[in-house]
Write a protein that holds these residues in place. Structure first.
Motif, PDB file in Angstrom:
ATOM      1  N   SER A   1      12.614  18.808  -1.802  1.00 43.97           N
ATOM      2  CA  SER A   1      13.742  19.681  -1.463  1.00 43.97           C
ATOM      3  C   SER A   1      14.276  20.321  -2.729  1.00 43.97           C
ATOM      4  O   SER A   1      13.949  19.891  -3.840  1.00 43.97           O
ATOM      5  N   LYS A   2      15.099  21.338  -2.561  1.00 45.67           N
ATOM      6  CA  LYS A   2      15.595  22.041  -3.751  1.00 45.67           C
ATOM      7  C   LYS A   2      16.586  21.173  -4.527  1.00 45.67           C
ATOM      8  O   LYS A   2      16.814  21.391  -5.705  1.00 45.67           O
ATOM      9  N   VAL A   3      17.146  20.167  -3.853  1.00 43.74           N
ATOM     10  CA  VAL A   3      18.067  19.254  -4.525  1.00 43.74           C
ATOM     11  C   VAL A   3      17.300  18.255  -5.394  1.00 43.74           C
ATOM     12  O   VAL A   3      17.779  17.799  -6.426  1.00 43.74           O
ATOM     13  N   GLY A   4      16.085  17.925  -4.962  1.00 46.28           N
ATOM     14  CA  GLY A   4      15.281  16.972  -5.719  1.00 46.28           C
ATOM     15  C   GLY A   4      14.179  16.412  -4.840  1.00 46.28           C
ATOM     16  O   GLY A   4      14.171  16.638  -3.637  1.00 46.28           O
ATOM     17  N   ASN A   5      13.256  15.699  -5.466  1.00 45.82           N
ATOM     18  CA  ASN A   5      12.137  15.132  -4.715  1.00 45.82           C
ATOM     19  C   ASN A   5      12.192  13.613  -4.766  1.00 45.82           C
ATOM     20  O   ASN A   5      12.707  13.037  -5.719  1.00 45.82           O
ATOM     21  N   THR A   6      11.659  12.981  -3.738  1.00 46.50           N
ATOM     22  CA  THR A   6      11.575  11.533  -3.744  1.00 46.50           C
ATOM     23  C   THR A   6      10.241  11.123  -3.134  1.00 46.50           C
ATOM     24  O   THR A   6       9.675  11.865  -2.324  1.00 46.50           O
ATOM     25  N   MET A   7       9.720   9.985  -3.556  1.00 42.87           N
ATOM     26  CA  MET A   7       8.413   9.567  -3.069  1.00 42.87           C
ATOM     27  C   MET A   7       8.421   8.080  -2.807  1.00 42.87           C
ATOM     28  O   MET A   7       8.991   7.324  -3.578  1.00 42.87           O
ATOM     29  N   SER A   8       7.807   7.688  -1.692  1.00 51.90           N
ATOM     30  CA  SER A   8       7.636   6.258  -1.464  1.00 51.90           C
ATOM     31  C   SER A   8       6.171   6.013  -1.139  1.00 51.90           C
ATOM     32  O   SER A   8       5.492   6.876  -0.593  1.00 51.90           O
ATOM     33  N   GLU A   9       5.685   4.842  -1.515  1.00 48.94           N
ATOM     34  CA  GLU A   9       4.293   4.542  -1.214  1.00 48.94           C
ATOM     35  C   GLU A   9       4.154   3.134  -0.690  1.00 48.94           C
ATOM     36  O   GLU A   9       4.969   2.263  -0.976  1.00 48.94           O
ATOM     37  N   VAL A  10       3.110   2.930   0.096  1.00 48.56           N
ATOM     38  CA  VAL A  10       2.831   1.606   0.628  1.00 48.56           C
ATOM     39  C   VAL A  10       1.321   1.416   0.641  1.00 48.56           C
ATOM     40  O   VAL A  10       0.570   2.369   0.852  1.00 48.56           O
ATOM     41  N   LEU A  11       0.898   0.204   0.369  1.00 48.16           N
ATOM     42  CA  LEU A  11      -0.527  -0.118   0.403  1.00 48.16           C
ATOM     43  C   LEU A  11      -0.770  -1.042   1.588  1.00 48.16           C
ATOM     44  O   LEU A  11      -0.154  -2.108   1.681  1.00 48.16           O
ATOM     45  N   ILE A  12      -1.621  -0.612   2.513  1.00 40.09           N
ATOM     46  CA  ILE A  12      -1.994  -1.444   3.653  1.00 40.09           C
ATOM     47  C   ILE A  12      -3.277  -2.180   3.284  1.00 40.09           C
ATOM     48  O   ILE A  12      -4.283  -1.551   2.961  1.00 40.09           O
ATOM     49  N   THR A  13      -3.229  -3.504   3.318  1.00 38.23           N
ATOM     50  CA  THR A  13      -4.392  -4.304   2.957  1.00 38.23           C
ATOM     51  C   THR A  13      -5.035  -4.877   4.208  1.00 38.23           C
ATOM     52  O   THR A  13      -4.352  -5.467   5.049  1.00 38.23           O
ATOM     53  N   VAL A  14      -6.323  -4.666   4.341  1.00 39.53           N
ATOM     54  CA  VAL A  14      -7.060  -5.194   5.483  1.00 39.53           C
ATOM     55  C   VAL A  14      -7.772  -6.468   5.041  1.00 39.53           C
ATOM     56  O   VAL A  14      -8.514  -6.457   4.064  1.00 39.53           O
ATOM     57  N   GLU A  15      -7.495  -7.550   5.753  1.00 36.15           N
ATOM     58  CA  GLU A  15      -8.117  -8.829   5.396  1.00 36.15           C
ATOM     59  C   GLU A  15      -9.021  -9.297   6.530  1.00 36.15           C
ATOM     60  O   GLU A  15      -8.758  -9.030   7.691  1.00 36.15           O
ATOM     61  N   ASP A  16     -10.068 -10.010   6.161  1.00 37.12           N
ATOM     62  CA  ASP A  16     -10.880 -10.675   7.178  1.00 37.12           C
ATOM     63  C   ASP A  16     -10.137 -11.932   7.606  1.00 37.12           C
ATOM     64  O   ASP A  16      -9.828 -12.776   6.773  1.00 37.12           O
ATOM     65  N   LYS A  17      -9.878 -12.029   8.893  1.00 32.09           N
ATOM     66  CA  LYS A  17      -9.113 -13.176   9.392  1.00 32.09           C
ATOM     67  C   LYS A  17     -10.008 -14.104  10.190  1.00 32.09           C
ATOM     68  O   LYS A  17     -10.831 -13.650  10.978  1.00 32.09           O
ATOM     69  N   ASP A  18      -9.809 -15.406  10.008  1.00 33.78           N
ATOM     70  CA  ASP A  18     -10.425 -16.333  10.944  1.00 33.78           C
ATOM     71  C   ASP A  18      -9.471 -16.485  12.125  1.00 33.78           C
ATOM     72  O   ASP A  18      -8.424 -15.867  12.172  1.00 33.78           O
ATOM     73  N   SER A  19      -9.816 -17.330  13.093  1.00 32.02           N
ATOM     74  CA  SER A  19      -9.012 -17.399  14.312  1.00 32.02           C
ATOM     75  C   SER A  19      -7.592 -17.906  14.036  1.00 32.02           C
ATOM     76  O   SER A  19      -6.654 -17.518  14.699  1.00 32.02           O
ATOM     77  N   ASP A  20      -7.427 -18.763  13.019  1.00 27.08           N
ATOM     78  CA  ASP A  20      -6.086 -19.244  12.669  1.00 27.08           C
ATOM     79  C   ASP A  20      -5.225 -18.096  12.171  1.00 27.08           C
ATOM     80  O   ASP A  20      -4.081 -17.935  12.582  1.00 27.08           O
ATOM     81  N   GLY A  21      -5.793 -17.316  11.276  1.00 29.21           N
ATOM     82  CA  GLY A  21      -5.064 -16.207  10.676  1.00 29.21           C
ATOM     83  C   GLY A  21      -4.625 -15.191  11.704  1.00 29.21           C
ATOM     84  O   GLY A  21      -3.605 -14.538  11.555  1.00 29.21           O
ATOM     85  N   GLN A  22      -5.424 -15.073  12.762  1.00 23.35           N
ATOM     86  CA  GLN A  22      -5.132 -14.097  13.803  1.00 23.35           C
ATOM     87  C   GLN A  22      -3.741 -14.315  14.405  1.00 23.35           C
ATOM     88  O   GLN A  22      -2.995 -13.373  14.617  1.00 23.35           O
ATOM     89  N   ASP A  23      -3.397 -15.595  14.656  1.00 26.32           N
ATOM     90  CA  ASP A  23      -2.095 -15.910  15.257  1.00 26.32           C
ATOM     91  C   ASP A  23      -0.961 -15.498  14.328  1.00 26.32           C
ATOM     92  O   ASP A  23       0.033 -14.911  14.766  1.00 26.32           O
TER      93      ASP A  23
END
Length: 103
Positions: free
Chosen positions: A54-76
């Motif tokens: 914007s003309k008042v100023g700029n802002t930025m946010s970021e996020v990292l989505i991590t994909v993990e291999d899950k076993d059946s326990d992790g799924q819950d």
């Protein structure tokens, strides 16, 4: 006017075009509250960056989505986490709707 400010979404450095939602709410003092979010599906680690320019100023946010291999326990655990996240989102939605009524 509305063209003075805009969102830019990037996924792994590439500009995103699809599945972007934006909302703005006029405040009584003439300021505007703006929100933007994306819907996407990922199969590998993905970095999202949202910039607001914007003309008042700029802002930025970021996020990292991590994909993990899950076993059946992790799924819950993941499902629980997702439910928590989903209820937080709908909570936010309710809040915004109430807020809109108030204004």
């Amino acid at each position: 006017g509305p063209d003075d400010s805009y969102f830019v979404w990037k996924k792994n450095g590439q500009k995103m075009k699809a599945c972007i939602t934006e909302q703005s709410h006029m405040l009584l003092d003439g300021r505007v509250h703006v929100l933007s979010w994306v819907k996407d599906s990922v199969s590998e680690n993905t970095e999202y960056r949202c910039s607001f320019i914007s003309k008042v100023g700029n802002t930025m946010s970021e996020v990292l989505i991590t994909v993990e291999d899950k076993d059946s326990d992790g799924q819950d655990a993941w499902t629980k986490e997702f439910d928590t996240w989903r209820s937080a989102i709908s909570e936010h939605d309710k809040m915004m709707q109430n807020w809109r009524k108030t204004w």
